[in-house]
Design a protein around this motif. Structure first.
Motif, PDB file in Angstrom:
ATOM      1  N   ALA A 121     -21.881  18.682  49.368  1.00  0.00           N
ATOM      2  CA  ALA A 121     -22.449  18.084  48.164  1.00  0.00           C
ATOM      3  C   ALA A 121     -23.624  18.940  47.723  1.00  0.00           C
ATOM      4  O   ALA A 121     -24.488  19.265  48.532  1.00  0.00           O
ATOM      5  CB  ALA A 121     -22.903  16.655  48.449  1.00  0.00           C
ATOM      6  N   LYS A 122     -23.617  19.319  46.453  1.00  0.00           N
ATOM      7  CA  LYS A 122     -24.738  20.038  45.854  1.00  0.00           C
ATOM      8  C   LYS A 122     -25.453  19.035  44.962  1.00  0.00           C
ATOM      9  O   LYS A 122     -24.888  18.573  43.980  1.00  0.00           O
ATOM     10  CB  LYS A 122     -24.253  21.234  45.028  1.00  0.00           C
ATOM     11  N   MET A 144     -24.120   8.024  53.699  1.00  0.00           N
ATOM     12  CA  MET A 144     -22.698   8.346  53.908  1.00  0.00           C
ATOM     13  C   MET A 144     -22.520   9.385  55.015  1.00  0.00           C
ATOM     14  O   MET A 144     -21.449   9.955  55.173  1.00  0.00           O
ATOM     15  CB  MET A 144     -22.080   8.847  52.591  1.00  0.00           C
ATOM     16  N   ASN A 145     -23.579   9.638  55.781  1.00  0.00           N
ATOM     17  CA  ASN A 145     -23.563  10.526  56.950  1.00  0.00           C
ATOM     18  C   ASN A 145     -23.434  12.010  56.620  1.00  0.00           C
ATOM     19  O   ASN A 145     -22.942  12.789  57.443  1.00  0.00           O
ATOM     20  CB  ASN A 145     -22.492  10.098  57.963  1.00  0.00           C
ATOM     21  N   TYR A 146     -23.889  12.396  55.457  1.00  0.00           N
ATOM     22  CA  TYR A 146     -24.011  13.820  55.142  1.00  0.00           C
ATOM     23  C   TYR A 146     -25.300  14.320  55.792  1.00  0.00           C
ATOM     24  O   TYR A 146     -26.288  13.584  55.869  1.00  0.00           O
ATOM     25  CB  TYR A 146     -24.093  14.046  53.636  1.00  0.00           C
ATOM     26  N   GLN A 147     -25.283  15.561  56.222  1.00  0.00           N
ATOM     27  CA  GLN A 147     -26.444  16.183  56.848  1.00  0.00           C
ATOM     28  C   GLN A 147     -27.030  17.237  55.899  1.00  0.00           C
ATOM     29  O   GLN A 147     -26.293  17.909  55.178  1.00  0.00           O
ATOM     30  CB  GLN A 147     -26.042  16.868  58.165  1.00  0.00           C
ATOM     31  N   HIS A 148     -28.343  17.378  55.953  1.00  0.00           N
ATOM     32  CA  HIS A 148     -29.002  18.399  55.132  1.00  0.00           C
ATOM     33  C   HIS A 148     -28.621  19.790  55.644  1.00  0.00           C
ATOM     34  O   HIS A 148     -28.645  20.040  56.838  1.00  0.00           O
ATOM     35  CB  HIS A 148     -30.525  18.221  55.175  1.00  0.00           C
ATOM     36  N   ALA A 149     -28.272  20.672  54.721  1.00  0.00           N
ATOM     37  CA  ALA A 149     -27.868  22.026  55.082  1.00  0.00           C
ATOM     38  C   ALA A 149     -28.753  23.086  54.444  1.00  0.00           C
ATOM     39  O   ALA A 149     -28.604  24.263  54.723  1.00  0.00           O
ATOM     40  CB  ALA A 149     -26.407  22.265  54.689  1.00  0.00           C
ATOM     41  N   MET A 167     -28.399  21.084  49.463  1.00  0.00           N
ATOM     42  CA  MET A 167     -27.043  21.220  49.986  1.00  0.00           C
ATOM     43  C   MET A 167     -26.900  20.247  51.157  1.00  0.00           C
ATOM     44  O   MET A 167     -27.737  20.242  52.062  1.00  0.00           O
ATOM     45  CB  MET A 167     -26.787  22.642  50.474  1.00  0.00           C
ATOM     46  N   MET A 168     -25.821  19.447  51.123  1.00  0.00           N
ATOM     47  CA  MET A 168     -25.555  18.511  52.210  1.00  0.00           C
ATOM     48  C   MET A 168     -24.103  18.681  52.627  1.00  0.00           C
ATOM     49  O   MET A 168     -23.244  19.035  51.820  1.00  0.00           O
ATOM     50  CB  MET A 168     -25.848  17.073  51.778  1.00  0.00           C
ATOM     51  N   VAL A 169     -23.841  18.445  53.911  1.00  0.00           N
ATOM     52  CA  VAL A 169     -22.505  18.657  54.454  1.00  0.00           C
ATOM     53  C   VAL A 169     -22.124  17.500  55.373  1.00  0.00           C
ATOM     54  O   VAL A 169     -22.969  16.902  56.015  1.00  0.00           O
ATOM     55  CB  VAL A 169     -22.430  20.013  55.200  1.00  0.00           C
ATOM     56  N   LYS A 170     -20.833  17.226  55.374  1.00  0.00           N
ATOM     57  CA  LYS A 170     -20.289  16.208  56.287  1.00  0.00           C
ATOM     58  C   LYS A 170     -18.999  16.743  56.877  1.00  0.00           C
ATOM     59  O   LYS A 170     -18.151  17.255  56.154  1.00  0.00           O
ATOM     60  CB  LYS A 170     -20.026  14.903  55.536  1.00  0.00           C
ATOM     61  N   LYS A 171     -18.867  16.620  58.183  1.00  0.00           N
ATOM     62  CA  LYS A 171     -17.618  16.984  58.856  1.00  0.00           C
ATOM     63  C   LYS A 171     -16.794  15.713  58.988  1.00  0.00           C
ATOM     64  O   LYS A 171     -17.261  14.704  59.513  1.00  0.00           O
ATOM     65  CB  LYS A 171     -17.888  17.561  60.237  1.00  0.00           C
TER      66      LYS A 171
END
Length: 174
Positions: A121-122, A144-149, A167-171
Motif C-alpha cells: 500500500a502506498k 489490517m496488519n500491514y507493516q511499515h516498510a 509504504m506498507m506491506v502485508k504478507k
C-alpha cells in the motif's frame, strides 16, 4: 455490517465508482491525481485491472455502492508476479462503518486463490494532518496488519504542498 454484499465490479458500476473517486481527487491529497478522468478512461482502467486482478465493490441492500477495492501490478517484471499494490476508496460518508475491512478481507481471499503473497500500500502522508490529508489510512492499514516498510519524503505535490508516501506491506502467507 450485514446490510451489504461484496461482489466483483460490473461495467455499470463505473459511474458510481468515479463519483466516489472524484471526491478524493478534488478534495484530498489521498490520491496524487489532479484531474478527474473521463468516464470512458475510468471504464478502461477498470477493464484493464479487473482482467488480471480482483476488483470488488461493496453494495448495500438498497443498491448503493459505498466503496471499492482492487489490486494492481506492482511491477511488470516477472519476479514481482506474487506482489500487488492494493487500492481502496470509500464513499466519503461511509468511513469507519466496517466497509473497508469487509472489502480488504474479501480482496485478500481472492488474492490468495491467485497465489499472491505480498500486498503493498502506498499511502499519502503528512506528519501533520491538514485539510487535505489525515492519518486515517495508515491507521486503517495498521489495523489490517500491514507493516511499515518506509517513507518516500516529499514525493508528490498537490494543493501547493509536498506530501510523503508511506509504504506498507502485508504478507498473506509465507
Amino acid at each position: 455490517m450485514t446490510d451489504y454484499k461484496i461482489r466483483p465490479v460490473a461495467e455499470a458500476d463505473a459511474e458510481r465508482l468515479l463519483e466516489i473517486y472524484s471526491y478524493y481527487i478534488k478534495e484530498t491529497a489521498v490520491t496524487f491525481e489532479w484531474e478527474v478522468p473521463s468516464l470512458q478512461e475510468f471504464q478502461e482502467r477498470i477493464k484493464k485491472i479487473s482482467s488480471k486482478f480482483p476488483y470488488l465493490v461493496c453494495e448495500k441492500t438498497n443498491g448503493k455502492i459505498t466503496g471499492y477495492v482492487y489490486a494492481s501490478s506492482f511491477s511488470e517484471r516477472k519476479a514481482y508476479d506474487w506482489t500487488v499494490e492494493t487500492s481502496i476508496y470509500l464513499d466519503k460518508d461511509e468511513r469507519r462503518a466496517g466497509t473497508g475491512r469487509a472489502l480488504y478481507e474479501e480482496l485478500e481471499k481472492e488474492l490468495m486463490k491467485k497465489g499472491i503473497v505480498n500486498l503493498l500500500a502506498k499511502i499519502a502522508w503528512s506528519e501533520k494532518e491538514d485539510e487535505y490529508i489525515t492519518h486515517d489510512s495508515v491507521l486503517f492499514h495498521e489495523k489490517m496488519n500491514y507493516q511499515h516498510a518506509g517513507v518516500l519524503k516529499e514525493i508528490g505535490m498537490k494543493f501547493g504542498k509536498w506530501y510523503d508516501i508511506v509504504m506498507m506491506v502485508k504478507k498473506l502467507y509465507v
